[in-house]
Design an enzyme around this catalytic site. Sequence first.
Site, short mmCIF file in Angstrom:
data_model
loop_
_atom_site.label_atom_id
_atom_site.label_comp_id
_atom_site.label_asym_id
_atom_site.label_seq_id
_atom_site.Cartn_x
_atom_site.Cartn_y
_atom_site.Cartn_z
N GLN A 135 0.85 -1.20 0.00
CA GLN A 135 0.00 0.00 0.00
C GLN A 135 0.88 1.24 0.00
OE1 GLN A 135 -2.37 1.59 3.34
NE2 GLN A 135 -4.15 1.51 1.96
N TYR A 205 -6.38 10.76 3.84
CA TYR A 205 -4.99 11.05 3.48
C TYR A 205 -4.94 11.82 2.15
CZ TYR A 205 -3.70 8.16 7.44
OH TYR A 205 -3.55 7.68 8.71
N GLY A 352 -9.86 -7.08 8.70
CA GLY A 352 -8.75 -6.35 9.27
C GLY A 352 -8.39 -6.85 10.65
N CYS A 376 -12.67 -11.07 16.76
CA CYS A 376 -12.31 -9.71 17.18
C CYS A 376 -13.48 -9.10 17.94
CB CYS A 376 -11.99 -8.89 15.93
SG CYS A 376 -11.91 -7.11 16.24
N CYS A 383 -4.86 -2.18 19.09
CA CYS A 383 -4.41 -1.89 17.72
C CYS A 383 -4.46 -0.40 17.44
CB CYS A 383 -5.20 -2.73 16.72
SG CYS A 383 -6.99 -2.60 16.82
N GLU A 446 -10.09 -20.56 41.10
CA GLU A 446 -10.99 -19.40 41.08
C GLU A 446 -11.89 -19.50 42.30
OE1 GLU A 446 -11.63 -16.41 39.42
OE2 GLU A 446 -13.11 -16.36 41.05
N GLN A 454 -13.71 -9.92 36.29
CA GLN A 454 -14.50 -8.69 36.09
C GLN A 454 -15.25 -8.69 34.75
OE1 GLN A 454 -14.88 -5.93 38.17
NE2 GLN A 454 -13.90 -7.20 39.70
N LYS A 464 -21.56 -4.36 24.78
CA LYS A 464 -20.39 -5.07 25.29
C LYS A 464 -20.52 -6.59 25.08
CE LYS A 464 -17.36 -3.34 27.28
NZ LYS A 464 -17.17 -3.01 28.68
C1 LIG Z 1 -18.32 -2.96 34.39
C2 LIG Z 1 -16.92 -3.15 33.92
C3 LIG Z 1 -16.60 -2.83 32.60
C4 LIG Z 1 -15.30 -2.97 32.15
N1 LIG Z 1 -15.06 -2.69 30.83
C5 LIG Z 1 -13.82 -2.88 30.34
C6 LIG Z 1 -13.53 -2.61 28.97
O1 LIG Z 1 -14.40 -2.22 28.21
N2 LIG Z 1 -12.25 -2.80 28.56
C7 LIG Z 1 -11.27 -3.22 29.39
O2 LIG Z 1 -10.14 -3.37 28.95
N3 LIG Z 1 -11.50 -3.47 30.68
C8 LIG Z 1 -12.76 -3.31 31.18
N4 LIG Z 1 -13.00 -3.58 32.51
C9 LIG Z 1 -11.86 -3.96 33.36
C10 LIG Z 1 -11.47 -5.43 33.11
O3 LIG Z 1 -12.59 -6.26 33.25
C11 LIG Z 1 -10.36 -5.80 34.09
O4 LIG Z 1 -9.26 -4.95 33.90
C12 LIG Z 1 -9.90 -7.25 33.85
O5 LIG Z 1 -10.96 -8.14 34.05
C13 LIG Z 1 -8.72 -7.60 34.79
O6 LIG Z 1 -8.41 -8.94 34.61
P1 LIG Z 1 -7.64 -9.79 35.74
O7 LIG Z 1 -7.59 -11.17 35.24
O8 LIG Z 1 -6.39 -9.09 36.09
O9 LIG Z 1 -8.56 -9.67 37.03
P2 LIG Z 1 -10.09 -10.03 37.29
O10 LIG Z 1 -10.87 -9.98 36.07
O11 LIG Z 1 -10.51 -9.16 38.41
O12 LIG Z 1 -10.04 -11.53 37.79
C14 LIG Z 1 -9.50 -11.88 39.03
C15 LIG Z 1 -10.12 -13.18 39.48
O13 LIG Z 1 -9.40 -13.67 40.60
C16 LIG Z 1 -10.31 -14.26 41.50
N5 LIG Z 1 -9.66 -14.35 42.81
C17 LIG Z 1 -9.28 -13.30 43.61
N6 LIG Z 1 -8.64 -13.75 44.70
C18 LIG Z 1 -8.58 -15.10 44.59
C19 LIG Z 1 -8.03 -16.11 45.40
N7 LIG Z 1 -7.36 -15.85 46.52
N8 LIG Z 1 -8.18 -17.41 45.00
C20 LIG Z 1 -8.82 -17.69 43.85
N9 LIG Z 1 -9.37 -16.76 43.05
C21 LIG Z 1 -9.24 -15.47 43.40
C22 LIG Z 1 -11.49 -13.32 41.43
O14 LIG Z 1 -12.66 -13.94 41.92
C23 LIG Z 1 -11.56 -13.03 39.94
O15 LIG Z 1 -12.37 -13.94 39.25
C24 LIG Z 1 -14.29 -3.45 33.01
C25 LIG Z 1 -14.60 -3.78 34.34
C26 LIG Z 1 -15.90 -3.65 34.78
C27 LIG Z 1 -16.22 -4.02 36.19
C1 LIG Z 2 -4.17 -0.90 13.68
C2 LIG Z 2 -4.80 -0.50 12.39
C3 LIG Z 2 -4.03 0.15 11.44
C4 LIG Z 2 -4.59 0.50 10.22
N1 LIG Z 2 -3.79 1.02 9.26
C5 LIG Z 2 -4.26 1.20 8.00
C6 LIG Z 2 -3.38 1.50 6.93
O1 LIG Z 2 -2.17 1.54 7.09
N2 LIG Z 2 -3.94 1.72 5.70
C7 LIG Z 2 -5.29 1.61 5.48
O2 LIG Z 2 -5.74 1.81 4.36
N3 LIG Z 2 -6.13 1.25 6.49
C8 LIG Z 2 -5.65 1.02 7.71
N4 LIG Z 2 -6.49 0.57 8.71
C9 LIG Z 2 -7.89 0.27 8.40
C10 LIG Z 2 -8.06 -1.22 8.06
O3 LIG Z 2 -7.43 -1.53 6.86
C11 LIG Z 2 -9.54 -1.61 7.96
O4 LIG Z 2 -10.12 -0.87 6.92
C12 LIG Z 2 -10.29 -1.36 9.24
O5 LIG Z 2 -9.62 -1.93 10.33
C13 LIG Z 2 -11.71 -1.93 9.17
O6 LIG Z 2 -11.67 -3.30 8.97
P1 LIG Z 2 -12.01 -4.33 10.18
O7 LIG Z 2 -13.31 -3.86 10.76
O8 LIG Z 2 -12.10 -5.65 9.51
O9 LIG Z 2 -10.89 -4.22 11.15
C14 LIG Z 2 -5.96 0.24 9.95
C15 LIG Z 2 -6.73 -0.38 10.94
C16 LIG Z 2 -6.16 -0.77 12.13
C17 LIG Z 2 -7.00 -1.50 13.14
#
Ligand SMILES: Cc1cc2nc3c(=O)[nH]c(=O)nc-3n(C[C@H](O)[C@H](O)[C@H](O)COP(=O)(O)OP(=O)(O)OC[C@H]3O[C@@H](n4cnc5c(N)ncnc54)[C@H](O)[C@@H]3O)c2cc1C
Ligand SMILES: Cc1cc2nc3c(=O)[nH]c(=O)nc-3n(C[C@H](O)[C@H](O)[C@H](O)COP(=O)(O)O)c2cc1C
Length: 677
Positions: A135, A205, A352, A376, A383, A446, A454, A464
């Site tokens: 590209q 672009y 992609g 995905c 990404c 667990e 979480q 979600k």
């Molecule tokens: C409502 C909500 C929305 C979220 N949305 C996003 C999002 O969109 N994107 C994102 O990246 N993150 C999101 N998060 C955060 C994400 O879920 C956490 O960052 C992630 O789950 C952390 O993973 P972990 O494995 O480190 O811990 P956790 O997921 O917390 O898992 C830990 C596990 O250990 C277990 N445990 C604890 N102590 C012990 C023990 N002593 N013995 C045995 N088991 C134990 C617990 O019961 C738990 O199941 C969200 C969180 C919440 C609550």
């Molecule tokens: C990390 C990342 C980098 C990308 N870089 C480019 C790129 O270099 N050139 C381009 O035309 N599109 C780029 N795209 C767009 C992708 O080619 C694609 O159109 C987009 O991710 C939607 O497709 P998908 O839903 O299957 O991921 C990028 C997308 C991602 C996620």
Amino acid sequence: MYKKAGLSLNRKRYGPKVFKIYSMNILKGETTMSELQNVMTPIEIRSMVLNNRVVMPPMGTNLGNSDGTVSKENIAYIRRRAQGQPGLIITEITGVHPSGIVSPNQLGAYDDRFIPGLSELVSAAHDEGCKIALQIHHAGRESVFLLKQKKAIAPSAIPSIVFRGEPRAMTIDEIKEIAAAFGAAARRARNAGFDAVELHCAHGYLLMQFLSALSNQRTDEYGGSTLKERSRFPVEVIQTVRRDVGPDFPISVRISMEESIKGGYTAEEMQTVLPSFVEAGADIIHASFGTHGSPGGITQAPPEYKPGFNAWLARKAKDAVSVPVIAVGRFTDPFQADEVIGKKDADLVAFGRQFLSDPDFLIKAKEGRPQDIRRCIACNQGCIEREMLGEGNIRCSINPETGQETVYPEGPAAVPRNVWVVGAGPGGLVAASEANRLGHRVTLFEKEETLGGQTRYARIPPAKETYGEWIDWLIDQVKKTDVTIKPCTEVTARLLEEQKPEYVILATGGEKIIPDIDGCDRDIVCDAWQILRGEVKPEKRILVIGGGLIGMEVADYLSEKGSEITLVEMLPRSPVLKITSHGYMLHSRLREKKSTLLFGTKVVSIGEDSVEVETAGEKTTLKDIGQVVMAVGLRAKDELKDALSSLNIPHAVIGDAKAARRIIEATEEGARAAWEI
Ligand SMILES: Cc1cc2nc3c(=O)[nH]c(=O)nc-3n(C[C@H](O)[C@H](O)[C@H](O)COP(=O)(O)OP(=O)(O)OC[C@H]3O[C@@H](n4cnc5c(N)ncnc54)[C@H](O)[C@@H]3O)c2cc1C
Ligand SMILES: Cc1cc2nc3c(=O)[nH]c(=O)nc-3n(C[C@H](O)[C@H](O)[C@H](O)COP(=O)(O)O)c2cc1C
């Protein structure tokens, strides 16, 4: 078969559209190889024959060397994708001229010195039996790197919507120079052994900047009031490339079929110029969409957009030209792609981010095990947003191998060990799965009955569902291995002392922070987790304390259920950034539901049905509050760390147990811990 995708956000903004989605056979679990017959039909495009219709579209990786040459990481990344056997891989944006690079390590094709490295990329794909296109790209005004140095050029001196800084309008001589640079870069691609080139005329672009009335306000022959008039430069570039690569070499032109921004061009307008692209030499039209600044980063659509939601744009392109057209947009299912091709909405389908989350998805589908595909989740965290926010090179939240191909251990481990993984959230599950893959004897503990940590809550708020599907997939995959899973088993210091495992990965997650606020023990107070697991019924008027991701998501969930929301956050601005696609969607939905978001505000006290808050030193009482929902976040839950140290048990602390963060940190650290045992 077609259903409406029900995407009110998008439809409202861009006017009525026909949204189609296709059946998701993967989810139905009814698949046969014959259903992939359209996808698996070879296609010949000039000198290139593709084994199948699956395309990996270009994705910038940030893996290049600091001088823009190809790195060993680039090669390993492409090889791994090629092992998934797509018909065609299109490499990431590769600069045609130093005046249009987005960073010094963006791959370059503006000098012969780049050819040896580019040839190695070609070999990586060809070794695996896969065709590869380069590209070629010029950023125009969409380069923060050049804007900061006041070196960016563009059709007109109009600032980038996203990056703001002002570019300089190109002179006619520069226009000719850049057209020639595209030609020279394409010739280098051919000399390096590529099977085709793709011109990046999409996503805001340079070439698209000429097409768009928002960025091209020239009064000379390269401007004009119609898209046709403004298409002169892209057409000249295609002609130059055709002249320089010769008649047999395939040229793909990637366009944004629709600009997807207020005042932008429409698909119908694009249809008027596509025939001239083909006449100029285009052999493939790659029908992408959107531009820099399109609401919600639609080009890398979040989960609100259903898989295949934009195949209708490919259809529009096909209605205008007779060359092959590539559809793109949230595809995760080869069977769905088969249907799109079968209905003649597109000739090829690009996957992609699916190539990041699981490069083997096509092989798994062909082998009749689509349930093994790691689909995905469209979170964009590992990404595009990681790269956009300067957090590093390409990764994937749910596939720790991506972007780490050169350090990913094939295994088995030199010394298999008896490993305990404590906690079955995303971090623990990935750690257990990776440690098992490397030949260790793994026990996963667990304390709850249900695995997932979480994510049991993260999957509940609006849009979600993909998170839920992924965690179910991950649990299922771990269950298929010989990892011993012990639910309802809390690991304690005593258990560790009694059984002395050889190695422990502590993935115990976080624990809720309970703020010390006067009245926080009142009956009207509960927490986000109680709401999300349905333990507490939502009231009509709710105050949410905490504007981080969990607070915003619980507010989103509650407002969808009909509650009126006021959200209070101490920080002056939302920590959930609107420039991320998920953040954009969250803020939009809360605004549409007329939720009140109070930033720079702290809760002073909670009364029986009121809450006193303080903003900039001024106190106010919010009245008629039926419920207060605490969502002030988590702190690391790592109390077993000391026991492990004093018992001299080698261990690693990962994910939220190290510091409460996100899924990507949990999965990455979980995998790393397993690799380093
Ligand atoms: C409502 C909500 C929305 C979220 N949305 C996003 C999002 O969109 N994107 C994102 O990246 N993150 C999101 N998060 C955060 C994400 O879920 C956490 O960052 C992630 O789950 C952390 O993973 P972990 O494995 O480190 O811990 P956790 O997921 O917390 O898992 C830990 C596990 O250990 C277990 N445990 C604890 N102590 C012990 C023990 N002593 N013995 C045995 N088991 C134990 C617990 O019961 C738990 O199941 C969200 C969180 C919440 C609550
Ligand atoms: C990390 C990342 C980098 C990308 N870089 C480019 C790129 O270099 N050139 C381009 O035309 N599109 C780029 N795209 C767009 C992708 O080619 C694609 O159109 C987009 O991710 C939607 O497709 P998908 O839903 O299957 O991921 C990028 C997308 C991602 C996620």
